[in-house]
Scaffold this motif. Structure first.
Motif, PDB file in Angstrom:
ATOM      1  N   GLU A 154       0.828  -1.209   0.000  1.00 50.38           N
ATOM      2  CA  GLU A 154       0.000   0.000   0.000  1.00 50.38           C
ATOM      3  C   GLU A 154       0.860   1.254   0.000  1.00 50.38           C
ATOM      4  O   GLU A 154       0.526   2.243  -0.673  1.00 50.38           O
ATOM      5  CB  GLU A 154      -0.943   0.002   1.198  1.00 50.38           C
ATOM      6  N   LEU A 155       1.953   1.250   0.750  1.00 46.35           N
ATOM      7  CA  LEU A 155       2.845   2.409   0.779  1.00 46.35           C
ATOM      8  C   LEU A 155       3.384   2.706  -0.615  1.00 46.35           C
ATOM      9  O   LEU A 155       3.412   3.866  -1.058  1.00 46.35           O
ATOM     10  CB  LEU A 155       4.003   2.159   1.744  1.00 46.35           C
ATOM     11  N   VAL A 156       3.811   1.663  -1.317  1.00 43.71           N
ATOM     12  CA  VAL A 156       4.353   1.842  -2.670  1.00 43.71           C
ATOM     13  C   VAL A 156       3.260   2.301  -3.628  1.00 43.71           C
ATOM     14  O   VAL A 156       3.479   3.194  -4.459  1.00 43.71           O
ATOM     15  CB  VAL A 156       5.021   0.552  -3.168  1.00 43.71           C
ATOM     16  N   ASN A 157       2.075   1.722  -3.525  1.00 44.76           N
ATOM     17  CA  ASN A 157       0.986   2.135  -4.418  1.00 44.76           C
ATOM     18  C   ASN A 157       0.590   3.588  -4.175  1.00 44.76           C
ATOM     19  O   ASN A 157       0.294   4.326  -5.130  1.00 44.76           O
ATOM     20  CB  ASN A 157      -0.222   1.224  -4.234  1.00 44.76           C
ATOM     21  N   ALA A 158       0.589   4.016  -2.919  1.00 46.40           N
ATOM     22  CA  ALA A 158       0.295   5.419  -2.630  1.00 46.40           C
ATOM     23  C   ALA A 158       1.343   6.322  -3.275  1.00 46.40           C
ATOM     24  O   ALA A 158       1.007   7.357  -3.875  1.00 46.40           O
ATOM     25  CB  ALA A 158       0.259   5.640  -1.117  1.00 46.40           C
ATOM     26  N   TYR A 159       2.586   5.936  -3.164  1.00 43.19           N
ATOM     27  CA  TYR A 159       3.679   6.697  -3.788  1.00 43.19           C
ATOM     28  C   TYR A 159       3.497   6.756  -5.307  1.00 43.19           C
ATOM     29  O   TYR A 159       3.636   7.829  -5.917  1.00 43.19           O
ATOM     30  CB  TYR A 159       5.004   6.046  -3.417  1.00 43.19           C
ATOM     31  N   ARG A 160       3.183   5.637  -5.913  1.00 36.94           N
ATOM     32  CA  ARG A 160       3.030   5.590  -7.374  1.00 36.94           C
ATOM     33  C   ARG A 160       1.853   6.419  -7.861  1.00 36.94           C
ATOM     34  O   ARG A 160       1.877   6.953  -8.971  1.00 36.94           O
ATOM     35  CB  ARG A 160       2.887   4.137  -7.829  1.00 36.94           C
ATOM     36  N   HIS A 161       0.815   6.535  -7.036  1.00 43.41           N
ATOM     37  CA  HIS A 161      -0.336   7.360  -7.423  1.00 43.41           C
ATOM     38  C   HIS A 161      -0.072   8.851  -7.231  1.00 43.41           C
ATOM     39  O   HIS A 161      -0.852   9.672  -7.716  1.00 43.41           O
ATOM     40  CB  HIS A 161      -1.580   6.943  -6.640  1.00 43.41           C
ATOM     41  N   GLY A 162       0.994   9.195  -6.525  1.00 51.87           N
ATOM     42  CA  GLY A 162       1.360  10.604  -6.418  1.00 51.87           C
ATOM     43  C   GLY A 162       1.399  11.179  -5.024  1.00 51.87           C
ATOM     44  O   GLY A 162       1.466  12.405  -4.872  1.00 51.87           O
ATOM     45  N   ALA A 163       1.358  10.346  -3.992  1.00 53.70           N
ATOM     46  CA  ALA A 163       1.424  10.850  -2.615  1.00 53.70           C
ATOM     47  C   ALA A 163       2.885  11.030  -2.205  1.00 53.70           C
ATOM     48  O   ALA A 163       3.634  10.055  -2.156  1.00 53.70           O
ATOM     49  CB  ALA A 163       0.735   9.887  -1.661  1.00 53.70           C
ATOM     50  N   PRO A 164       3.314  12.243  -1.884  1.00 55.67           N
ATOM     51  CA  PRO A 164       4.710  12.486  -1.542  1.00 55.67           C
ATOM     52  C   PRO A 164       5.083  12.007  -0.145  1.00 55.67           C
ATOM     53  O   PRO A 164       6.260  11.788   0.154  1.00 55.67           O
ATOM     54  CB  PRO A 164       4.846  14.001  -1.655  1.00 55.67           C
ATOM     55  N   LEU A 165       4.095  11.871   0.739  1.00 60.60           N
ATOM     56  CA  LEU A 165       4.267  11.287   2.069  1.00 60.60           C
ATOM     57  C   LEU A 165       3.253  10.157   2.199  1.00 60.60           C
ATOM     58  O   LEU A 165       2.140  10.246   1.669  1.00 60.60           O
ATOM     59  CB  LEU A 165       4.024  12.319   3.166  1.00 60.60           C
ATOM     60  N   GLN A 166       3.646   9.121   2.937  1.00 56.02           N
ATOM     61  CA  GLN A 166       2.756   7.976   3.090  1.00 56.02           C
ATOM     62  C   GLN A 166       2.548   7.714   4.582  1.00 56.02           C
ATOM     63  O   GLN A 166       3.509   7.475   5.311  1.00 56.02           O
ATOM     64  CB  GLN A 166       3.332   6.726   2.407  1.00 56.02           C
ATOM     65  N   LYS A 167       1.308   7.776   5.008  1.00 59.53           N
ATOM     66  CA  LYS A 167       0.965   7.602   6.423  1.00 59.53           C
ATOM     67  C   LYS A 167       0.877   6.116   6.756  1.00 59.53           C
ATOM     68  O   LYS A 167       0.113   5.375   6.121  1.00 59.53           O
ATOM     69  CB  LYS A 167      -0.364   8.297   6.694  1.00 59.53           C
ATOM     70  N   LEU A 168       1.655   5.674   7.727  1.00 62.08           N
ATOM     71  CA  LEU A 168       1.565   4.297   8.206  1.00 62.08           C
ATOM     72  C   LEU A 168       0.521   4.257   9.308  1.00 62.08           C
ATOM     73  O   LEU A 168       0.718   4.812  10.399  1.00 62.08           O
ATOM     74  CB  LEU A 168       2.918   3.823   8.733  1.00 62.08           C
ATOM     75  N   PHE A 169      -0.618   3.627   9.009  1.00 65.10           N
ATOM     76  CA  PHE A 169      -1.740   3.626   9.947  1.00 65.10           C
ATOM     77  C   PHE A 169      -2.528   2.332   9.835  1.00 65.10           C
ATOM     78  O   PHE A 169      -2.816   1.883   8.737  1.00 65.10           O
ATOM     79  CB  PHE A 169      -2.656   4.821   9.651  1.00 65.10           C
ATOM     80  N   PRO A 170      -2.914   1.730  10.952  1.00 69.52           N
ATOM     81  CA  PRO A 170      -2.434   2.104  12.288  1.00 69.52           C
ATOM     82  C   PRO A 170      -1.014   1.632  12.528  1.00 69.52           C
ATOM     83  O   PRO A 170      -0.449   0.910  11.704  1.00 69.52           O
ATOM     84  CB  PRO A 170      -3.427   1.391  13.216  1.00 69.52           C
ATOM     85  N   GLY A 171      -0.452   2.022  13.662  1.00 69.05           N
ATOM     86  CA  GLY A 171       0.910   1.618  13.987  1.00 69.05           C
ATOM     87  C   GLY A 171       1.028   0.097  14.019  1.00 69.05           C
ATOM     88  O   GLY A 171       0.106  -0.604  14.420  1.00 69.05           O
ATOM     89  N   VAL A 172       2.166  -0.414  13.593  1.00 73.30           N
ATOM     90  CA  VAL A 172       2.335  -1.859  13.500  1.00 73.30           C
ATOM     91  C   VAL A 172       3.118  -2.377  14.695  1.00 73.30           C
ATOM     92  O   VAL A 172       3.834  -1.637  15.373  1.00 73.30           O
ATOM     93  CB  VAL A 172       3.062  -2.244  12.201  1.00 73.30           C
ATOM     94  N   ALA A 173       2.992  -3.687  14.946  1.00 68.71           N
ATOM     95  CA  ALA A 173       3.649  -4.292  16.100  1.00 68.71           C
ATOM     96  C   ALA A 173       5.160  -4.160  16.030  1.00 68.71           C
ATOM     97  O   ALA A 173       5.838  -4.103  17.046  1.00 68.71           O
ATOM     98  CB  ALA A 173       3.248  -5.761  16.206  1.00 68.71           C
ATOM     99  N   GLY A 174       5.699  -4.083  14.820  1.00 70.15           N
ATOM    100  CA  GLY A 174       7.148  -4.002  14.662  1.00 70.15           C
ATOM    101  C   GLY A 174       7.745  -2.685  15.101  1.00 70.15           C
ATOM    102  O   GLY A 174       8.953  -2.591  15.322  1.00 70.15           O
ATOM    103  N   GLY A 175       6.918  -1.640  15.222  1.00 65.42           N
ATOM    104  CA  GLY A 175       7.391  -0.347  15.694  1.00 65.42           C
ATOM    105  C   GLY A 175       8.491   0.244  14.842  1.00 65.42           C
ATOM    106  O   GLY A 175       8.522   0.074  13.614  1.00 65.42           O
ATOM    107  N   PRO A 176       9.442   0.966  15.461  1.00 71.09           N
ATOM    108  CA  PRO A 176      10.523   1.600  14.703  1.00 71.09           C
ATOM    109  C   PRO A 176      11.331   0.615  13.866  1.00 71.09           C
ATOM    110  O   PRO A 176      11.798   0.958  12.775  1.00 71.09           O
ATOM    111  CB  PRO A 176      11.388   2.231  15.801  1.00 71.09           C
TER     112      PRO A 176
END
Length: 254
Positions: A154-176
């Motif tokens: 989803e992050l890559v697809n958002a970037y390809r559609h033209g989003a310059p920032l990609q919001k990671l939501f909700p936070g994932v268990a892996g954290g930083p």
């Protein structure tokens, strides 16, 4: 009535800040903003690196809570459409802090939502999920969009559609560590974790590759909001912004 007041306030704001909008006649599109303004929004995210994300159950609590976050040091603020009279509050804060605090709108789900937010003075658009039509509408108009994404795909697809920032939501268990792994494998992304970020780990997310972070409940503690303890929210803001400033600015991806 509140919605009409928000639009009226935004109309006055647009007249006084017409430089932010390109000529719609030349582009054939409405609500087009300048490339300079687009770059300014992204540069502000890269410099400040933390956004106060507010949703409150009542309209009365909204401006008081956001004011406390600003008093504590936040310079990027997001009002969410789940808050009663969101657009009116957004328009009021944009008029009050224009050029000093960057004001955006979140929980955008449709193009109509995005258009109403821009009309109210929103300088950027945040969505809870990855919505290609909203991303592309914003891209065509030089409006920064930050769509919600859960997976690397989803992050890559958002970037390809033209989003310059990609919001990671909700936070994932892996954290930083999750952000570090994804940022290393996909270095063209500019990830904005929101939810899962707290007063203590915000700096760790940034050190591990996040472009910026969003603070929700840890900043706007529901108990503090219920008790109208605005001093506590200001203290929360000061704490997290001190952690963020220690990391320094973000080097934007070009």
């Amino acid at each position: 009535m509140a919605h009409r007041l928000a639009l009226a306030s935004a109309a006055r704001l647009r007249v006084s800040h017409a430089r932010l909008f390109s000529s719609a006649a030349s582009s054939g599109l409405d609500r087009v903003q300048t490339v300079e303004n687009y770059e300014h929004v992204l540069n502000t995210f890269a410099q400040v690196r933390a956004c106060a994300v507010l949703r409150t159950a009542t309209s009365d609590d909204c401006p008081k809570a956001m004011q406390a976050a600003i008093d504590g040091g936040f310079q990027i603020c997001e009002f969410t459409l789940t808050t009663p009279n969101c657009l009116q509050h957004l328009a009021d804060f944009r008029a009050k802090y224009d050029g000093k605090v960057m004001i955006g709108c979140g929980t955008i789900l449709t193009i109509d939502d995005a258009a109403a937010a821009v009309d109210a003075g929103s300088e950027f658009i945040i969505t809870p999920v990855m919505l290609p039509d909203v991303i592309e509408w914003c891209k065509e108009r030089n409006i920064v969009s930050v769509p919600g994404c859960q997976t690397p795909t989803e992050l890559v697809n958002a970037y390809r559609h033209g989003a310059p920032l990609q919001k990671l939501f909700p936070g994932v268990a892996g954290g930083p560590g999750w952000v570090k792994a994804v940022s290393s494998a996909l270095p063209f992304l500019s990830i904005n974790p929101t939810s899962g970020v707290d007063l203590d780990n915000a700096g760790e997310f940034l050190k591990n590759g996040a472009a910026s972070v969003g603070l929700v409940a840890p900043l706007f503690d529901p108990v503090a909001v219920a008790n109208k303890d605005w001093d506590q929210i200001a203290q929360n803001a000061a704490k997290v912004m001190a952690n963020v400033r220690e990391v320094g600015p973000y080097q934007r991806k070009k």
